[in-house]
Design an enzyme around this catalytic site. Structure first.
Site: not given
Length: 251
Positions: A17, A58, A146, A159, A163
């Site tokens: 992405l 990051v 997401s 996950y 998100k």
């Protein structure tokens, strides 16, 4: 803000992405700096789009500060930050091999959530130095969430939590930065044809695509990039999460 006037930093810009967003922005005339840990693919993408590359972790403040300063030096200013860096490891809360590895959960939160916040806050610090436009706008931050934040499946506790955190921080961050003229948005993609899915084989891909109501296919990363571009252009979009998933609701 017109994309031809934008100067953007894009994390995870070496693939998936992030790469699609970097390519779309550059095609529309934006100056782009790719931030990524991949020191092979990252410089290649940056070179192909006429942009810049900064090796970036990051999760580390010093690494992101260095990348932001480099981007400012090369592009003159930063008006857009798109957070696409992330991982999607899977494990059940308790599985055949025991409980969910705590280190895996921590790593997912560190990269997907803390990494997003780290880049956003330091990009905003740089954006506040920009001269405002007629709306008082100085910049735009786009975070990647997401649909798992809303209907995560089994094996997605880490996950989905990461998100969900991205979704949760976007509105208060938009309110925090409003006086500085910095908008904050989040995109919640569904199942997209990223390098990770590309390696699963055509049969698995077809099975995943069959669950998407309309159109019945996997998302094209270019569609994510175009949505990010639209958010930059549409100055009244702020503090919201946009799903891009073909109406998919995971079970």
């Amino acid at each position: 803000m017109d994309l031809k006037d934008a100067t953007a930093v894009i994390t995870g810009g070496a693939s998936g992405l992030g790469e699609a967003t970097a390519r779309h922005f550059a095609e529309q005339g934006a100056a782009v700096t790719v931030l990524d840990r991949d020191t092979t693919r990252g410089p290649q993408v940056a070179s192909e789009i006429g942009g810049h590359f900064a090796e970036t972790d990051v999760t580390q403040e010093s690494s992101v500060r260095s990348a932001i300063e480099y981007a400012k030096t090369e592009m003159g200013r930063i008006t857009v930050a798109v957070n696409c860096a992330g991982i999607a490891d899977a494990a059940k809360t308790v599985g055949r091999e025991g409980p969910h590895p705590l280190q895996l959960f921590q790593r997912t939160i560190d990269i997907n959530l803390i990494g997003t916040f780290n880049v956003a806050r330091l990009a905003a610090e740089a954006m506040q130095e920009n001269a405002p436009d007629t709306d008082g706008a100085r910049g735009v931050i786009i975070n990647t969430a997401s649909i798992a934040a809303f209907d995560g499946q089994k094996g997605q506790t880490a996950y989905a939590a990461s998100k969900g955190g991205v979704v949760g921080l976007s509105l208060p961050m938009a309110r925090d930065l409003a006086k500085l003229g910095i908008r904050v948005m989040a995109i919640a993609p569904g199942i997209f044809m990223t390098p990770m899915l590309a390696g699963l084989g055509e049969e698995v891909q077809a099975g995943l695509a069959a669950d998407v109501p309309c159109p019945p296919r996997l998302g094209d990363p270019a569609e994510f990039g175009r949505l990010a571009g639209f958010i930059v252009r549409c100055g009244y979009l702020n503090g919201e999460v946009i799903r891009i998933d073909g109406a998919l609701r995971m079970r």
